[in-house]
Design a protein around this motif. Structure first.
Motif, PDB file in Angstrom:
ATOM      1  N   GLU A  30       0.825  -1.211   0.000  1.00 38.43           N
ATOM      2  CA  GLU A  30       0.000   0.000   0.000  1.00 38.43           C
ATOM      3  C   GLU A  30       0.860   1.261   0.000  1.00 38.43           C
ATOM      4  N   LYS A  31       1.952   1.240   0.768  1.00 43.19           N
ATOM      5  CA  LYS A  31       2.860   2.394   0.774  1.00 43.19           C
ATOM      6  C   LYS A  31       3.506   2.572  -0.595  1.00 43.19           C
ATOM      7  N   ARG A  32       3.895   1.453  -1.203  1.00 41.77           N
ATOM      8  CA  ARG A  32       4.513   1.507  -2.530  1.00 41.77           C
ATOM      9  C   ARG A  32       3.544   2.104  -3.544  1.00 41.77           C
ATOM     10  N   LYS A  33       2.287   1.696  -3.472  1.00 43.88           N
ATOM     11  CA  LYS A  33       1.279   2.214  -4.396  1.00 43.88           C
ATOM     12  C   LYS A  33       1.072   3.713  -4.185  1.00 43.88           C
ATOM     13  N   ALA A  34       1.004   4.149  -2.929  1.00 39.21           N
ATOM     14  CA  ALA A  34       0.826   5.573  -2.630  1.00 39.21           C
ATOM     15  C   ALA A  34       2.028   6.384  -3.119  1.00 39.21           C
ATOM     16  N   ASN A  35       3.229   5.858  -2.912  1.00 41.78           N
ATOM     17  CA  ASN A  35       4.431   6.549  -3.374  1.00 41.78           C
ATOM     18  C   ASN A  35       4.464   6.641  -4.896  1.00 41.78           C
ATOM     19  N   PHE A  36       4.014   5.581  -5.563  1.00 38.12           N
ATOM     20  CA  PHE A  36       3.976   5.591  -7.024  1.00 38.12           C
ATOM     21  C   PHE A  36       3.012   6.656  -7.528  1.00 38.12           C
ATOM     22  N   GLU A  37       1.848   6.744  -6.915  1.00 43.03           N
ATOM     23  CA  GLU A  37       0.866   7.758  -7.313  1.00 43.03           C
ATOM     24  C   GLU A  37       1.419   9.166  -7.097  1.00 43.03           C
TER      25      GLU A  37
END
Length: 88
Positions: free
Chosen positions: A53-60
């Motif tokens: 989830e953190k990775r996805k938020a950072n990607f966005e």
């Protein structure tokens, strides 16, 4: 091996962390013989999910920043072609 079990750094997994720490306190010898293994597996799964989830938020966030940078570069290029900025 897992990261440090600090509750403030892993709010999503706080409940499992507390259960895991309690298991270690309740079973000081049994923890070496698999007494808390089920909780450890749940904790590892939670950490993986939290990281995803953190990775996805950072990607966005990165995607938004790249778009802003691209827009800024296009604006700068348009102004420099118009002669608005002193290009040497």
């Amino acid at each position: 091996m897992h990261p440090p079990l600090t509750l403030h750094r892993h709010p999503m997994c706080a409940e499992i962390i507390q259960e895991f720490q309690k298991c270690h306190l309740d079973h000081p010898i049994g923890k070496f013989f698999g007494q808390c293994t089920d909780l450890k597996i749940k904790l590892d799964h939670c950490f993986r999910q939290e990281k995803a989830e953190k990775r996805k938020a950072n990607f966005e966030q990165s995607k938004k920043m790249k778009e802003r940078l691209q827009a800024h570069r296009q604006e700068y290029a348009a102004r420099s072609q118009e002669g608005g900025l002193g290009a040497s």
